[in-house]
Design an enzyme around this catalytic site. Structure first.
Site, PDB file in Angstrom:
ATOM      1  N   TYR A  53       0.826  -1.220   0.000  1.00  0.00           N
ATOM      2  CA  TYR A  53       0.000   0.000   0.000  1.00  0.00           C
ATOM      3  C   TYR A  53       0.860   1.270   0.000  1.00  0.00           C
ATOM      4  O   TYR A  53       0.450   2.278  -0.589  1.00  0.00           O
ATOM      5  CB  TYR A  53      -1.041  -0.048   1.141  1.00  0.00           C
ATOM      6  CG  TYR A  53      -2.046  -1.129   0.820  1.00  0.00           C
ATOM      7  CD1 TYR A  53      -3.003  -0.919  -0.170  1.00  0.00           C
ATOM      8  CD2 TYR A  53      -1.965  -2.388   1.395  1.00  0.00           C
ATOM      9  CE1 TYR A  53      -3.874  -1.924  -0.550  1.00  0.00           C
ATOM     10  CE2 TYR A  53      -2.824  -3.409   1.025  1.00  0.00           C
ATOM     11  CZ  TYR A  53      -3.781  -3.168   0.042  1.00  0.00           C
ATOM     12  OH  TYR A  53      -4.624  -4.172  -0.347  1.00  0.00           O
ATOM     13  N   HIS A 106     -14.562   0.678  -1.142  1.00  0.00           N
ATOM     14  CA  HIS A 106     -13.472  -0.239  -0.768  1.00  0.00           C
ATOM     15  C   HIS A 106     -12.336   0.472  -0.036  1.00  0.00           C
ATOM     16  O   HIS A 106     -11.235  -0.062   0.071  1.00  0.00           O
ATOM     17  CB  HIS A 106     -12.923  -0.964  -2.008  1.00  0.00           C
ATOM     18  CG  HIS A 106     -13.881  -1.974  -2.555  1.00  0.00           C
ATOM     19  ND1 HIS A 106     -13.803  -2.489  -3.825  1.00  0.00           N
ATOM     20  CD2 HIS A 106     -14.959  -2.568  -1.993  1.00  0.00           C
ATOM     21  CE1 HIS A 106     -14.780  -3.350  -4.022  1.00  0.00           C
ATOM     22  NE2 HIS A 106     -15.506  -3.416  -2.927  1.00  0.00           N
ATOM     23  N   CYS A 134      -2.151   4.518  17.140  1.00  0.00           N
ATOM     24  CA  CYS A 134      -3.348   5.366  17.131  1.00  0.00           C
ATOM     25  C   CYS A 134      -3.254   6.409  18.253  1.00  0.00           C
ATOM     26  O   CYS A 134      -3.042   6.050  19.420  1.00  0.00           O
ATOM     27  CB  CYS A 134      -4.583   4.501  17.324  1.00  0.00           C
ATOM     28  SG  CYS A 134      -6.075   5.469  17.531  1.00  0.00           S
ATOM     29  N   CYS A 137      -6.177   5.511  20.908  1.00  0.00           N
ATOM     30  CA  CYS A 137      -6.246   4.322  21.782  1.00  0.00           C
ATOM     31  C   CYS A 137      -4.944   3.522  21.810  1.00  0.00           C
ATOM     32  O   CYS A 137      -4.903   2.436  22.389  1.00  0.00           O
ATOM     33  CB  CYS A 137      -7.421   3.438  21.381  1.00  0.00           C
ATOM     34  SG  CYS A 137      -7.174   2.648  19.801  1.00  0.00           S
TER      35      CYS A 137
HETATM   36  N1  APR Z   1     -11.561   2.377 -19.867  1.00  0.00           N
HETATM   37  C1  APR Z   1     -12.679   1.703 -19.436  1.00  0.00           C
HETATM   38  N2  APR Z   1     -12.617   0.470 -18.893  1.00  0.00           N
HETATM   39  C2  APR Z   1     -11.410  -0.098 -18.794  1.00  0.00           C
HETATM   40  C3  APR Z   1     -10.215   0.544 -19.199  1.00  0.00           C
HETATM   41  C4  APR Z   1     -10.325   1.835 -19.775  1.00  0.00           C
HETATM   42  N3  APR Z   1      -9.255   2.500 -20.206  1.00  0.00           N
HETATM   43  N4  APR Z   1      -9.177  -0.299 -18.959  1.00  0.00           N
HETATM   44  C5  APR Z   1      -9.701  -1.397 -18.401  1.00  0.00           C
HETATM   45  N5  APR Z   1     -11.040  -1.293 -18.297  1.00  0.00           N
HETATM   46  C6  APR Z   1     -12.021  -2.241 -17.741  1.00  0.00           C
HETATM   47  C7  APR Z   1     -11.683  -3.679 -18.040  1.00  0.00           C
HETATM   48  O1  APR Z   1     -12.310  -4.052 -19.279  1.00  0.00           O
HETATM   49  C8  APR Z   1     -12.287  -4.394 -16.825  1.00  0.00           C
HETATM   50  O2  APR Z   1     -13.640  -4.758 -17.071  1.00  0.00           O
HETATM   51  O3  APR Z   1     -11.953  -2.107 -16.339  1.00  0.00           O
HETATM   52  C9  APR Z   1     -12.271  -3.337 -15.716  1.00  0.00           C
HETATM   53  C10 APR Z   1     -11.255  -3.581 -14.613  1.00  0.00           C
HETATM   54  O4  APR Z   1     -11.645  -4.687 -13.866  1.00  0.00           O
HETATM   55  P1  APR Z   1     -10.859  -5.108 -12.538  1.00  0.00           P
HETATM   56  O5  APR Z   1      -9.391  -5.062 -12.774  1.00  0.00           O
HETATM   57  O6  APR Z   1     -11.443  -6.392 -12.060  1.00  0.00           O
HETATM   58  O7  APR Z   1     -11.195  -3.911 -11.514  1.00  0.00           O
HETATM   59  P2  APR Z   1     -12.473  -3.704 -10.589  1.00  0.00           P
HETATM   60  O8  APR Z   1     -13.697  -4.247 -11.233  1.00  0.00           O
HETATM   61  O9  APR Z   1     -12.473  -2.273 -10.190  1.00  0.00           O
HETATM   62  O10 APR Z   1     -12.097  -4.587  -9.334  1.00  0.00           O
HETATM   63  C11 APR Z   1     -12.994  -4.617  -8.258  1.00  0.00           C
HETATM   64  O11 APR Z   1     -11.451  -5.871  -6.970  1.00  0.00           O
HETATM   65  O12 APR Z   1      -9.366  -6.388  -6.074  1.00  0.00           O
HETATM   66  C12 APR Z   1     -10.535  -5.726  -5.887  1.00  0.00           C
HETATM   67  O13 APR Z   1     -10.849  -4.086  -4.308  1.00  0.00           O
HETATM   68  C13 APR Z   1     -10.396  -4.250  -5.608  1.00  0.00           C
HETATM   69  O14 APR Z   1     -12.004  -2.505  -6.012  1.00  0.00           O
HETATM   70  C14 APR Z   1     -11.327  -3.604  -6.614  1.00  0.00           C
HETATM   71  C15 APR Z   1     -12.275  -4.740  -6.947  1.00  0.00           C
END
Ligand code: APR
Length: 231
Positions: A53, A106, A134, A137
């Site tokens: 992170y 998230h 913290c 606490c």
């Molecule tokens: N414009 C629009 N969409 C895009 C682009 C772009 N330039 N690039 C990628 N994508 C789309 C992909 O097609 C895919 O469907 O974004 C999506 C990304 O999916 P993930 O990587 O799974 O991300 P997300 O859905 O936000 O993940 C959800 O998973 O690990 C956890 O907590 C984390 O909040 C996150 C959650």
């Protein structure tokens, strides 16, 4: 509650140069979720988790909001009561685009929270101090991020917004964690934008579908939304 819900995932920040999770070369291809983003990893793998992170904070520091963040911020600020901006993203691109009142379901990278009393502290883009406890606490601090297997308290707010949502817009999420298909059932009109088709989203539930970058889809999405913002 809001008439239009704009719900986003990692794809909305991809055009700002921030990695998604599940696309090829995404974060979960380079790191194992169970090591750094799963309940318990702060006990079993604390240093690697905090370092992951720290690196995310450092990564977003010099990134800039893209046209999708800027357009959504402009709409939200013009129609604050009609639009809800809800994101799974932990970056601050919407805030840096000037968007008010963003619901991060998230968590938020810039923040630490207390493992016991939930006090929240903004550390900007700094590395997390390994010694600091913290101030309230004296317990350990952690990234204010929802890990897999942990409760996501802001989901309650997400559902409240969806209860009387008329238009649901999904931008840049694969649907792997939150099932966006389901949200279209509550809305009268739905719009989907992803770079490519996800096998976890049924596009037939959506009235408008754009498989392209968020920065090129957003002007068309904005135009569609204006029809619902006239009254
Ligand atoms: N414009 C629009 N969409 C895009 C682009 C772009 N330039 N690039 C990628 N994508 C789309 C992909 O097609 C895919 O469907 O974004 C999506 C990304 O999916 P993930 O990587 O799974 O991300 P997300 O859905 O936000 O993940 C959800 O998973 O690990 C956890 O907590 C984390 O909040 C996150 C959650």
């Amino acid at each position: 509650m809001s008439k239009i819900v704009i719900f986003s995932g990692a794809g909305v920040s991809a055009d700002s140069g921030i990695s998604t999770f599940r696309d090829s070369d995404g974060l979960w291809e380079k790191h194992d979720v169970k090591d750094i983003c799963t309940a318990g990893c702060l006990i079993t793998n604390r240093e690697e988790t905090l370092a992951f992170y720290d690196a995310r904070r450092e990564d977003i520091q010099n990134k800039k909001p893209n046209l999708a963040h800027i357009t959504i911020a402009k709409l939200k600020n013009k129609y604050p009561d009609k639009i809800a901006v809800i994101t799974q993203n932990v970056d601050d691109m919407f805030e840096r685009a000037g968007c008010s009142d963003v619901l991060h379901v998230h968590g938020f990278l810039r923040e630490l929270c207390c493992e016991k009393c939930n006090l929240v502290k903004d550390i900007g883009y700094e590395k997390q101090s390994r010694e600091e406890l913290c101030p309230q606490c004296n317990e350990k601090l952690r990234p204010n991020i929802v890990f897999f297997g942990e409760q996501a308290p802001r989901y309650a707010d997400l559902y409240k917004h969806l209860e009387d949502c008329e238009v649901f817009v999904s931008i840049g999420t694969s649907g792997a964690v939150i099932n966006v298909d389901m949200f279209t059932q509550w809305a009268e009109y739905s719009i989907l934008n992803n770079l490519e088709k996800s096998n976890l989203i049924n596009e037939e539930y959506f009235d408008e579908v754009y498989y392209e970058k968020a920065v090129t889809a957003i002007p068309k999405i904005e135009l569609s939304l204006k029809k619902f913002l006239l009254d």
